[in-house]
Design a protein around this motif. Structure first.
Motif, mmCIF file in Angstrom:
data_model
loop_
_atom_site.group_PDB
_atom_site.id
_atom_site.type_symbol
_atom_site.label_atom_id
_atom_site.label_comp_id
_atom_site.label_asym_id
_atom_site.label_seq_id
_atom_site.Cartn_x
_atom_site.Cartn_y
_atom_site.Cartn_z
ATOM 1 N N VAL A 248 0.857 -1.179 0.000
ATOM 2 C CA VAL A 248 0.000 0.000 0.000
ATOM 3 C C VAL A 248 0.897 1.234 0.000
ATOM 4 N N CYS A 249 0.798 2.048 -1.054
ATOM 5 C CA CYS A 249 1.524 3.320 -1.143
ATOM 6 C C CYS A 249 0.505 4.438 -0.931
ATOM 7 N N TRP A 265 -7.445 -0.559 5.193
ATOM 8 C CA TRP A 265 -6.661 -1.480 4.354
ATOM 9 C C TRP A 265 -5.781 -2.364 5.226
ATOM 10 N N LEU A 266 -5.113 -1.765 6.187
ATOM 11 C CA LEU A 266 -4.179 -2.522 7.019
ATOM 12 C C LEU A 266 -4.906 -3.437 7.998
ATOM 13 N N GLU A 273 2.417 -4.506 3.374
ATOM 14 C CA GLU A 273 3.478 -3.517 3.581
ATOM 15 C C GLU A 273 2.912 -2.140 3.251
ATOM 16 N N ALA A 274 3.083 -1.206 4.140
ATOM 17 C CA ALA A 274 2.553 0.139 3.924
ATOM 18 C C ALA A 274 3.685 1.147 3.867
ATOM 19 N N HIS A 275 3.629 2.016 2.861
ATOM 20 C CA HIS A 275 4.597 3.104 2.734
ATOM 21 C C HIS A 275 3.812 4.410 2.679
ATOM 22 N N LEU A 276 3.939 5.192 3.721
ATOM 23 C CA LEU A 276 3.246 6.482 3.801
ATOM 24 C C LEU A 276 4.157 7.576 3.256
ATOM 25 N N PHE A 277 3.608 8.359 2.334
ATOM 26 C CA PHE A 277 4.309 9.518 1.790
ATOM 27 C C PHE A 277 3.589 10.748 2.335
ATOM 28 N N ALA A 294 10.097 3.262 -7.413
ATOM 29 C CA ALA A 294 11.134 2.431 -6.788
ATOM 30 C C ALA A 294 10.524 1.469 -5.779
ATOM 31 N N CYS A 295 9.539 1.932 -5.034
ATOM 32 C CA CYS A 295 8.887 1.112 -4.019
ATOM 33 C C CYS A 295 8.168 -0.071 -4.671
ATOM 34 N N VAL A 296 7.436 0.193 -5.747
ATOM 35 C CA VAL A 296 6.704 -0.873 -6.430
ATOM 36 C C VAL A 296 7.677 -1.852 -7.078
ATOM 37 N N ARG A 297 8.703 -1.331 -7.726
ATOM 38 C CA ARG A 297 9.676 -2.221 -8.363
ATOM 39 C C ARG A 297 10.336 -3.127 -7.326
ATOM 40 N N GLU A 298 10.734 -2.564 -6.210
ATOM 41 C CA GLU A 298 11.393 -3.361 -5.172
ATOM 42 C C GLU A 298 10.450 -4.430 -4.619
ATOM 43 N N PHE A 299 9.189 -4.059 -4.406
ATOM 44 C CA PHE A 299 8.192 -5.005 -3.912
ATOM 45 C C PHE A 299 7.997 -6.153 -4.905
ATOM 46 N N LEU A 300 7.842 -5.826 -6.167
ATOM 47 C CA LEU A 300 7.654 -6.865 -7.175
ATOM 48 C C LEU A 300 8.874 -7.782 -7.258
ATOM 49 N N GLY A 301 10.046 -7.201 -7.117
ATOM 50 C CA GLY A 301 11.262 -7.994 -7.185
ATOM 51 C C GLY A 301 11.411 -8.965 -6.037
ATOM 52 N N ARG A 302 10.861 -8.616 -4.886
ATOM 53 C CA ARG A 302 10.955 -9.502 -3.719
ATOM 54 C C ARG A 302 9.896 -10.585 -3.697
#
Length: 311
Positions: A248-249, A265-266, A273-277, A294-302
């Motif tokens: 969740v971004c 949501w949580l 995983e939650a990332h607050l901006f 970057a956050c989405v790419r890293e999440f997908l990669g993991r």
């Protein structure tokens, strides 16, 4: 032949168009890249343009499917005798499009990642609850897919428009005020003028923004509303969904989807995983563009299990 506003080139949106016909109505969508499918769903009053940065970054490793809801973006604008502008119709559109992509365009029926924002969260999660076995991951940006949180009240201007027949409702349809306002108020930092023009461009013209008005009027508040079945899902999600990796971004300065939506949501997805901006608005993908990508790419990669590395 001169280009219409909706056909003009826009910054960083140089993707090839694709079309799927729902009877006599054409739906526009993007189909970029190769790999496990990512389904990106926009809300109101946006269109596939909002996902351009994710598509450009992720298409090297993923197949990005990004539809424009009918009546929005570059999709057709049928009148209401030919198309019902309600959330159940949007869900049916999505189901038909995905079925077409699987049966005719070679996409798998497993390993999908759902990415939703605004109404894209409601529509996408309604689809996910019907097809949990198709999903491998979920990514949500400021959105909802459940009844309004306890104590929340829809902002006054949305209540006025939603009521129908009001001056505000007529203003949304007769002018481009709602899309223009969203392009300003949906962000915490001003968008560059060409980007702002891209957001509002497809809705220039009276006949081009009926969907914008109908989406507002379709906001589900009670069981009598046509969109209610898409969010009437009980207090807990199915284990098939809660067991999936979820990101969740969240833009902390959203004027509509406030902290109570993030909390819900949580609560529903305790492992998410939650990332607050905190300095980003409703269009978190604009205010925190590089960070969200970057956050989405890293999440997908993991989280690659179940996505089918050979696709």
């Amino acid at each position: 032949m001169s280009l219409t506003e909706a056909q003009l080139p826009y910054p960083d949106y140089d993707f090839a168009p694709h079309w799927f016909e729902h009877g006599s109505v054409r739906q526009h969508y993007l189909d970029e890249g190769t790999g496990a499918p990512l389904l990106m769903l926009h809300g109101n009053p946006t269109w596939s343009y909002m996902w351009r940065n994710l598509v450009r970054d992720l298409r090297s490793d993923h197949r990005c499917i990004v539809p424009d809801h009918i009546g929005m973006g570059r999709s057709d604008r049928p009148d209401e005798s030919a198309y019902s502008y309600t959330a159940p119709s949007r869900l049916a559109d999505l189901e038909r499009l995905v079925e077409h992509l699987v049966t005719e365009r070679g996409l798998p029926d497993r390993g999908w990642t759902l990415i939703g924002h605004d109404w894209g969260g409601i529509i996408g999660m309604a689809w996910a609850r019907r097809r949990p076995d198709w999903l491998a991951r979920i990514v949500m940006l400021n959105s909802a897919a459940f009844p309004m949180p306890l104590g929340y009240r829809l902002p006054w201007y949305l209540r006025l428009i939603r009521s129908g027949g009001s001056t505000s409702a007529r203003l949304v349809h007769r002018t481009n005020a709602f899309a223009v306002a969203a392009s300003h108020l949906g962000v915490a930092s001003a968008l560059p003028r060409p980007v702002r023009r891209a957001y509002v461009g497809p809705y220039r013209g009276l006949h081009r923004r009926l969907a914008v008005l109908r989406f507002i009027q379709d906001i589900p508040l009670t069981a009598a509303d046509p969109a209610w079945p898409l969010i009437d899902v009980g207090p807990a999600e199915a284990p098939q969904l809660t067991s999936l990796p979820m990101l969740v971004c969240w833009g902390g300065r959203d004027r509509v989807f406030d902290h109570r939506f993030l909390a819900e949501w949580l609560r529903r997805f305790p492992s998410a995983e939650a990332h607050l901006f905190p300095r980003a608005g409703h269009f978190v993908q604009e205010d925190a563009r590089e960070e969200v990508v970057a956050c989405v790419r890293e999440f997908l990669g993991r989280h690659t299990e179940g996505t089918g590395a050979s696709w």
